[in-house]
Design a protein around this motif. Structure first.
Motif, PDB file in Angstrom:
ATOM      1  N   GLN A 134      67.082  88.478  84.398  1.00 10.51           N
ATOM      2  CA  GLN A 134      66.710  89.623  85.220  1.00 10.51           C
ATOM      3  C   GLN A 134      65.557  90.388  84.593  1.00 10.51           C
ATOM      4  N   ALA A 135      64.704  90.931  85.428  1.00 10.30           N
ATOM      5  CA  ALA A 135      63.602  91.768  84.947  1.00 10.30           C
ATOM      6  C   ALA A 135      64.173  92.912  84.123  1.00 10.30           C
ATOM      7  N   HIS A 159      62.103  89.991  79.677  1.00 11.92           N
ATOM      8  CA  HIS A 159      61.937  89.220  80.909  1.00 11.92           C
ATOM      9  C   HIS A 159      61.237  90.104  81.940  1.00 11.92           C
ATOM     10  N   ASN A 160      60.155  89.594  82.493  1.00  8.83           N
ATOM     11  CA  ASN A 160      59.372  90.395  83.452  1.00  8.83           C
ATOM     12  C   ASN A 160      59.736  90.115  84.904  1.00  8.83           C
ATOM     13  N   GLY A 161      60.815  89.400  85.122  1.00  9.35           N
ATOM     14  CA  GLY A 161      61.218  89.026  86.477  1.00  9.35           C
ATOM     15  C   GLY A 161      60.905  87.579  86.784  1.00  9.35           C
ATOM     16  N   THR A 162      59.984  87.002  86.009  1.00  6.58           N
ATOM     17  CA  THR A 162      59.605  85.604  86.187  1.00  6.58           C
ATOM     18  C   THR A 162      59.720  84.827  84.878  1.00  6.58           C
ATOM     19  N   TRP A 184      59.901  85.083  80.234  1.00  9.13           N
ATOM     20  CA  TRP A 184      60.139  85.824  78.999  1.00  9.13           C
ATOM     21  C   TRP A 184      58.823  85.954  78.257  1.00  9.13           C
TER      22      TRP A 184
END
Length: 179
Positions: free
Chosen positions: A10-11, A164-167, A169
């Motif tokens: 998760q972001a 994690h930026n949503g896409t 690491w």
């Protein structure tokens, strides 16, 4: 990084890892095929603590405290000579694993609200994941394919904060261990 059975990164999630770049030649191909964290941008590593604090909580004070905690621990060498298994997981076992355990304990003691693996396990086993969520046949194939690449040794001199930026690491900060 995380051996998360749902692989639902998760972001804003964060984790602390020690990178093991000396493992990459031996494990990269296997990890890219069989470890979701590798496909999400996490290098060969041993997790110190996951999940750590949400990214929104990582401020100058937290970074300073991380610097302080890690600077109390000496850099160390790890030897990788054998594999181990959890259900559906194949990993390289670091020898000795005590220095990694001490890093995990130090962070968990400082931030008790962030227990290793969310408190799922009573004994946290330091490991470098090669494959996650695979059947025994795949794990046996990987283990046989690694025979010629072991043993190797790697120097650990820092701990990385991954976010994690949503896409994917990404490394957000690196904290040196004492030389």
């Amino acid at each position: 990084m995380p051996d998360d059975s749902t692989h639902g990164f998760q972001a804003g999630q964060t984790g602390l890892i020690v990178r093991i770049p000396d493992a990459e030649p031996a494990v990269r191909t296997w990890r890219e095929r069989f470890d979701p964290s590798a496909r999400a941008g996490v290098p060969a590593h041993i997790t110190v603590l996951f999940p750590f604090l949400d990214e929104s909580r990582i401020d100058a004070r937290v970074r300073s405290a991380l610097t302080d905690v890690f600077s109390r621990h000496h850099a160390f060498d790890l030897r990788f000579a054998s594999c181990g298994r959890f259900p559906g997981v194949l990993y390289l076992a670091p020898e000795p694993d005590t220095p990694v355990r001490r890093l995990t304990e130090a962070i968990a003691d400082r931030w008790p609200e962030a227990p290793p693996y969310g408190g799922k396990f009573t004994d946290v086993v330091p490991h470098l994941t090669l494959a996650d969520g695979q059947d025994d046949a795949a794990l046996e194939e990987i283990e046989a394919g690694l025979l010629g690449a072991l043993p190797f040794t790697s120097r650990v001199s820092s701990v990385d904060l991954m976010v994690h930026n949503g896409t994917r690491w990404q490394v957000r900060a690196s904290f040196a261990l004492r030389a």
